[in-house]
Design a protein around this motif. Structure first.
Motif, short mmCIF file in Angstrom:
data_model
loop_
_atom_site.label_atom_id
_atom_site.label_comp_id
_atom_site.label_asym_id
_atom_site.label_seq_id
_atom_site.Cartn_x
_atom_site.Cartn_y
_atom_site.Cartn_z
N ARG A 115 0.81 -1.22 0.00
CA ARG A 115 0.00 0.00 0.00
C ARG A 115 0.84 1.27 0.00
N LEU A 116 1.98 1.25 0.69
CA LEU A 116 2.76 2.47 0.85
C LEU A 116 3.96 2.57 -0.10
N ILE A 117 4.47 1.43 -0.56
CA ILE A 117 5.71 1.45 -1.34
C ILE A 117 5.46 1.06 -2.80
N LEU A 118 4.87 -0.10 -3.03
CA LEU A 118 4.80 -0.65 -4.38
C LEU A 118 3.70 -0.01 -5.23
N LEU A 119 2.48 0.02 -4.72
CA LEU A 119 1.37 0.54 -5.53
C LEU A 119 1.56 2.00 -5.96
N PRO A 120 1.97 2.90 -5.04
CA PRO A 120 2.16 4.29 -5.50
C PRO A 120 3.17 4.43 -6.63
N GLN A 121 4.23 3.61 -6.61
CA GLN A 121 5.22 3.69 -7.68
C GLN A 121 4.75 3.01 -8.96
N ALA A 122 3.96 1.95 -8.81
CA ALA A 122 3.50 1.21 -9.99
C ALA A 122 2.40 1.94 -10.75
N VAL A 123 1.69 2.86 -10.08
CA VAL A 123 0.57 3.54 -10.73
C VAL A 123 1.03 4.30 -11.96
N THR A 124 2.16 5.00 -11.85
CA THR A 124 2.64 5.78 -12.99
C THR A 124 3.00 4.88 -14.16
N ALA A 125 3.63 3.74 -13.87
CA ALA A 125 3.99 2.80 -14.94
C ALA A 125 2.77 2.14 -15.57
N MET A 126 1.72 1.94 -14.76
CA MET A 126 0.53 1.26 -15.26
C MET A 126 -0.43 2.19 -15.97
N LEU A 127 -0.30 3.48 -15.78
CA LEU A 127 -1.30 4.43 -16.24
C LEU A 127 -1.58 4.35 -17.74
N PRO A 128 -0.57 4.30 -18.63
CA PRO A 128 -0.89 4.20 -20.06
C PRO A 128 -1.70 2.96 -20.41
N ALA A 129 -1.34 1.81 -19.83
CA ALA A 129 -2.09 0.59 -20.11
C ALA A 129 -3.49 0.65 -19.54
N ILE A 130 -3.65 1.26 -18.36
CA ILE A 130 -4.98 1.39 -17.77
C ILE A 130 -5.87 2.28 -18.63
N VAL A 131 -5.31 3.38 -19.12
CA VAL A 131 -6.09 4.28 -19.97
C VAL A 131 -6.49 3.60 -21.27
N SER A 132 -5.58 2.81 -21.84
CA SER A 132 -5.92 2.07 -23.04
C SER A 132 -7.10 1.14 -22.80
N GLN A 133 -7.14 0.53 -21.62
CA GLN A 133 -8.26 -0.35 -21.30
C GLN A 133 -9.54 0.45 -21.07
N MET A 134 -9.41 1.67 -20.55
CA MET A 134 -10.59 2.52 -20.39
C MET A 134 -11.18 2.89 -21.75
N VAL A 135 -10.32 3.14 -22.72
CA VAL A 135 -10.80 3.42 -24.08
C VAL A 135 -11.53 2.21 -24.64
N VAL A 136 -11.00 1.01 -24.37
CA VAL A 136 -11.66 -0.22 -24.82
C VAL A 136 -13.05 -0.34 -24.19
N ILE A 137 -13.18 0.03 -22.93
CA ILE A 137 -14.48 -0.03 -22.26
C ILE A 137 -15.49 0.88 -22.95
N VAL A 138 -15.06 2.10 -23.27
CA VAL A 138 -15.96 3.05 -23.93
C VAL A 138 -16.43 2.49 -25.27
N LYS A 139 -15.51 1.93 -26.04
CA LYS A 139 -15.88 1.42 -27.36
C LYS A 139 -16.72 0.14 -27.26
N ASP A 140 -16.46 -0.70 -26.27
CA ASP A 140 -17.18 -1.97 -26.17
C ASP A 140 -18.63 -1.79 -25.73
N THR A 141 -19.01 -0.61 -25.27
CA THR A 141 -20.43 -0.40 -24.97
C THR A 141 -21.28 -0.54 -26.23
N ALA A 142 -20.65 -0.35 -27.40
CA ALA A 142 -21.39 -0.49 -28.66
C ALA A 142 -21.86 -1.92 -28.89
#
Length: 297
Positions: A185-212
């Motif tokens: 909670r204090l060490i790993l996740l805060p540092q990993a969020v920045t590295a994961m952010l592009p992939a997470i956003v890409s998946q959010m875009v997939v969610i928006v499109k898959d509503t179709a």
């Protein structure tokens, strides 16, 4: 001028690249002209087909209600899938097999099933075993399918992001006596969020499109399905209707990725700016402090 992985181009290479660029531009212009000519010959560029979109009627009657349903389904799916994916991603890294193995089975199971099948399954589930009204079932089914599939994908993103961190981070947390949950909670996740952010956003875009998919199969009145009804009402202006809807999807996803890029830059700047700066007047020579032989510098 040369670099380690790049050699400066010679005269022949420059001429060849210019030739390739010209050929590509000519081919692209030919394709665009063919598309334009085909649409014009079939009457799809007539002003009468595009004129309705200059009035408020199609926007208030078809586009805006469909966009609202798209945003509602996507937002609900994101809100539920993100924490659920984080929980399963962290569970897959557990040292306890009774936590790690079931989490891995759930993630791999739902990640392997097409999201459309999950939506259809959700619709049948809500129809037979719940009291959800027939008007709300498509929304529930779309959100259920999006959550189950995307949560499993996000779980793998979270797991990969945490594993990408240097092993010394975990060792340092153990050295100062942090428990496993504190380390995560204090060490790993805060540092990993920045590295994961592009992939997470890409998946959010997939969610928006898959509503179709819900509109195409489950009669969910989202943005894309509104284009079918709209084109029929305004004289079969299919190209115009779907072009407008496509532009809206592009603008929506571009806004999402732009916000994520801004957030990522902000997080990186915040990390670089943390930490206290010790002035030269307050720094003491460590090797002589204990003996009194040295002073301050």
């Amino acid at each position: 001028m040369s670099a380690l992985l790049y050699d400066a181009q010679g005269p022949r290479a420059k001429r060849r690249n210019v030739l390739f660029t010209v050929v590509f531009l000519v081919a692209l212009a030919a394709v665009l002209w063919w598309v334009y000519s085909t649409l014009k010959d079939n009457g799809q560029l007539e002003w009468v087909l595009w004129k309705p979109f200059t009035t408020s009627e199609p926007w208030s009657t078809y586009i805006w209600p469909g966009l609202q349903n798209t945003l509602k389904a996507a937002a609900l799916a994101m809100i539920i899938a993100l924490p659920l994916g984080a929980v399963f991603g962290i569970a897959r890294l557990s040292e306890h097999a009774w936590i790690r193995v079931p989490a891995a089975l759930v993630v791999e199971f739902f990640r392997a099933i097409p999201v459309l099948i999950l939506m259809i399954f959700g619709l049948a589930l809500f129809a037979q075993y719940t009291n959800v009204s027939s008007d709300d079932r498509p929304l529930y089914a779309v959100v259920t399918g999006l959550v189950l599939y995307n949560a499993s994908v996000l779980a793998e993103i979270v797991r990969a992001g945490i594993l990408s961190l240097p092993k010394g981070q975990s060792e340092a947390a153990m050295a100062i006596g942090l428990r496993k949950n504190q380390e995560m909670r204090l060490i790993l996740l805060p540092q990993a969020v920045t590295a994961m952010l592009p992939a997470i956003v890409s998946q959010m875009v997939v969610i928006v499109k898959d509503t179709a998919l819900g509109g195409a199969v489950l009669t969910f009145p989202e943005l894309l399905s509104s284009a079918n009804t709209m084109s029929g009402y305004y004289g079969a202006n299919t190209i115009a209707s779907f072009t407008v809807v496509a532009v809206i999807f592009i603008a929506l996803n571009f806004a999402l990725t732009s916000f994520a890029s801004w957030l990522e830059r902000r997080l990186r700047r915040a990390k670089k700016s943390t930490g206290a700066v010790v002035g030269a007047d307050n720094a003491e020579i460590a090797g002589t402090a204990g003996t009194g032989a040295g002073g301050t510098v």
